[in-house]
Design an enzyme around this catalytic site. Structure first.
Site, PDB file in Angstrom:
ATOM      1  N   GLU A 436      -0.143   7.563   5.263  1.00  0.00           N
ATOM      2  CA  GLU A 436      -1.566   7.723   5.548  1.00  0.00           C
ATOM      3  C   GLU A 436      -1.838   9.153   6.027  1.00  0.00           C
ATOM      4  OE1 GLU A 436      -2.518   5.133   8.799  1.00  0.00           O
ATOM      5  OE2 GLU A 436      -4.436   6.079   9.184  1.00  0.00           O
ATOM      6  N   ASP A 514      -0.365   4.372  10.533  1.00  0.00           N
ATOM      7  CA  ASP A 514      -0.487   4.330  11.990  1.00  0.00           C
ATOM      8  C   ASP A 514      -0.468   2.886  12.472  1.00  0.00           C
ATOM      9  OD1 ASP A 514      -0.754   7.038  12.062  1.00  0.00           O
ATOM     10  OD2 ASP A 514      -2.951   7.027  12.210  1.00  0.00           O
ATOM     11  N   ASP A 516      -2.353   1.270  14.312  1.00  0.00           N
ATOM     12  CA  ASP A 516      -3.646   0.937  14.934  1.00  0.00           C
ATOM     13  C   ASP A 516      -4.533   0.215  13.910  1.00  0.00           C
ATOM     14  OD1 ASP A 516      -4.420   2.860  13.160  1.00  0.00           O
ATOM     15  OD2 ASP A 516      -5.120   4.311  14.654  1.00  0.00           O
ATOM     16  N   ASP A 518      -7.142   1.136  12.162  1.00  0.00           N
ATOM     17  CA  ASP A 518      -7.354   1.877  10.922  1.00  0.00           C
ATOM     18  C   ASP A 518      -6.128   1.834  10.024  1.00  0.00           C
ATOM     19  OD1 ASP A 518      -9.909   2.615  11.014  1.00  0.00           O
ATOM     20  OD2 ASP A 518      -9.549   4.777  11.301  1.00  0.00           O
TER      21      ASP A 518
END
Ligand code: 0RA
Length: 648
Positions: A436, A514, A516, A518
């Site tokens: 990402e 990540d 998280d 997102d």
């Protein structure tokens, strides 16, 4: 005895006993597929299948499955009870023969209607062979009978232990932990998904699932559990599957009947999406690779709709031919057949080979659809319009796809500019990380072992393929890069969407995002793309998710990484005293060395392999998740994809 009486009256000596319990223990994978999480759950399905057979014969209507507190499983039905009279040839009870002889399972009588049967149809004796302990209790003739086994060997002859007014069979087993070395812990969701599926496939049978490991004050039993029951079968299954999609026509089209002696059930509906969702079953087994029943369905659908569309005159203005694919855009359908002696073919033995089934299904579908179109002219018009739109979009998509293909076919030197390739040329050794963002991509590029690890950074959010028309998918830059980098080509003469993995350049495709919200969204978008456009890549076990750590715990020169809060606390405690804790908000916060140490180095990292546990449920979940709500996605990833830890 009359023929009819013979047929119905079970006698113990019609069991054809075979040897081989030892063989099952020696080669368990030959019987249950594997000895991992999948095989463990397969044991339950195998036992439940016997009860389903009893239900299909009209002898029982309730099956209860209990995950006991100690992870043993109890399956109980209210059928006739497994016979306990003495088997003439074997000299022991029929129950013992069923439980201890491989192959005795369903072969009671050639005439008896036996259609269910687990993936491998191996019978309950396999479960017995692979259990430390198994107890069978039979409620029959007003008596309760019992027999126990250890690793498949009877501990004592069948004995009667009391009186009863009930009927039925109960089996409790403890999977052998020397065989299921990875885990013997059952997953509630996995079992629930299968029980729900079975309830839809066998309408009228109530299946309850209770998890005695988890208390629930609200529920009747006091434990977590569900009751699965379907009055309308496939029709309701379709509504469940498509619950998150917008229906295009008034009702689910369905039929149930027998064609050429083959029981056929079909249900279908059109929705406003662009994806085709076909699910097929043979004897309650999901035939992932399709086969003759599915091709029969396609043939019946295409010919009937084509005939209707031609005669409606709606196609007159179209400049090109309508193709098979065009009739299936936005279609969700389930085909379920019962075949007495199914021949399973294909890589995973989930492709039906029996020739005679094709025309049976095709005829059934033609009749069903012809009726529906005649009786519902408005829906018929809406369907034909959808087909025309699909044909036009396909026309556009073909061009876009040819661009992708041209690029991939000539991939020498044609690799995407953003790809940092590895030097090893043998795909078996090679991995590609889909990362990402460009900045994390940069770190990964520095941290990797360039011999066998390639990096492809992806910019921001990739296209949500669940909501995009095909040509948009093939025109998307990031997606084109994925195709080219992987060396995967699409489309054959027969099937414009068929995937060709022959030139796959990396045997591990690792999604690295990540840790998280997102990141998990992007993870899901990429998985959705793989699921819809490269499913075989997942099925062949090439797709993985990297697991970067969440925390770095430091004290002086001591450093340790943690992947969850408990780990973090345990490390902090072991360091005793005041510690520094860094929470990684994204891959970008790690330096190259840290990323290598924790997430990329095969010696220390944990990769989670993506497998498709239950294709029907996975499909439903993707359609749900790719709607508008973000938060449930992470939960889905944790819950629905079955991960296996590798490299550990
Ligand atoms: C064959 C004959 C009969 C019962 C069964 C099979 C049977 C097997 C299983 C396995 C799980 N539950 C089951 N319930 C029944 C008896 C036939 C008769 O009573 O005439």
């Amino acid at each position: 005895m009359s023929d009819e009486a013979k047929k119905n009256n079970y006698s113990a000596d019609s069991i054809q006993a075979l040897e081989g319990m030892e063989h099952v223990r020696m080669r368990p994978s030959m019987y249950i597929g594997d000895v991992g999480v999948r095989g463990l759950h397969h044991l339950v399905y195998e036992v439940v299948d016997n009860s389903i057979d009893e239900a299909m014969g009209g002898h029982c209507d309730t099956i209860s499955v209990i995950i006991n507190e100690d992870n043993s499983i109890t399956v109980r039905d209210n059928g006739r009870g497994i016979p306990v009279d003495i088997h003439k040839k074997e000299g022991v009870s029929a129950l013992e023969v069923v439980m201890t002889k491989i192959g005795a399972g369903g072969k009671f009588d050639k005439d008896s209607y036996k259609v269910s049967g687990g993936l491998h149809g191996v019978g309950v004796s396999c479960v017995n062979a692979l259990s430390n302990n198994l107890k069978a209790t039979v409620f029959r003739n007003g008596t309760i009978y019992e027999q126990e086994y250890e690793r498949g060997k009877a501990s004592y002859p069948v004995k009667s232990i009391g009186e009863t007014e009930e009927r039925g069979t109960e089996v409790t087993f403890y999977p052998d932990d020397t065989i299921f070395t990875q885990t013997t812990e059952y997953n509630y969701e996995t079992l629930a998904n299968r029980m729900r599926e079975l309830a839809y496939l066998n309408k009228g049978v109530a299946i309850t699932l209770t998890d005695k490991r988890q208390k629930d004050k609200e529920s009747e039993s006091g434990f977590v559990g569900e009751r699965f029951f379907s009055e309308e079968g496939l029709k309701e299954f379709i509504k469940f599957l498509d619950g998150n999609r917008e229906q295009l026509i008034k009702s689910v089209i369905s039929m149930e009947g027998e064609k050429n002696g083959i029981p056929v059930e079909v249900a279908m509906v059109y929705n406003t999406s662009y994806t085709e969702n076909l699910h097929s079953y043979v004897n309650n087994i999901n035939t992932h690779e399709g086969g003759t029943h599915l091709s029969g369905f396609r043939r019946g659908l295409t010919s009937t709709l084509k005939k209707y569309a031609d005669s409606s005159g709606m196609l007159d203005k179209l400049k090109f031919e309508v193709q098979g694919d065009d009739f299936r855009e936005g279609l969700t359908a389930i085909v379920s057949v019962k075949v007495a002696e199914p021949q399973f073919e294909g890589q995973t033995k989930t492709k039906l080979g029996n020739r005679e089934v094709s025309s049976a299904v095709s005829q059934a579908v033609s009749e069903m659809l012809t009726n529906y179109l005649e009786e519902n002219p408005e829906d018929a018009k809406v369907i034909v319009q959808k087909v025309i739109l699909a044909a036009q979009a396909r026309h556009a998509a073909t061009k876009a796809r040819e661009m992708v293909q041209r690029k991939t076919v000539m991939s020498i030197g044609g690799l995407p500019g953003k790809l940092s390739d590895c030097s090893d040329q043998n795909p078996e050794n090679c991995e590609v990380f889909l990362v990402e963002g460009d900045s994390a991509g940069g770190t990964a590029k520095q941290g990797r072992d360039r011999n066998f690890q390639a990096i492809l950074p992806l910019r921001g959010k990739i296209l949500n393929v669940e909501k995009a028309m095909q040509h948009k998918v093939f025109e998307n830059e990031e997606i084109k890069n994925i195709y080219t980098a992987l060396g995967v080509t699409i489309g054959t003469e027969e099937d414009s969407k068929a995937l060709n993995l022959e030139k796959l350049r990396y045997h591990k495709v690792v999604i690295m995002c990540d840790a998280d919200v997102d990141g998990s969204h992007i993870e899901t978008l990429i998985l959705t793309f793989f699921f819809r456009y490269m499913r075989e890549l997942i099925e062949k076990g090439h797709v993985y998710i990297a697991t970067p750590p969440l925390y770095l715990v430091k004290k002086g020169s001591k450093k340790k990484y943690a992947w969850n809060d408990e780990e973090r606390d345990a490390i902090a405690e072991s360091f005793n005293g005041s510690v520094g804790i860094q929470r990684y908000k994204g891959l970008g916060e790690m330096n190259a060395e840290q990323l290598w140490d924790t997430t990329m180095n095969p010696e220390f990292r944990t990769l989670r392999q993506i497998t498709i546990d239950n294709a029907t449920e996975t499909d439903r979940v993707f359609s749900m998740l790719m709607g508008d709500e973000v938060p449930p996605r992470r939960e889905f990833i944790e819950k629905n994809a079955v991960y296996a830890n590798i490299d550990t």
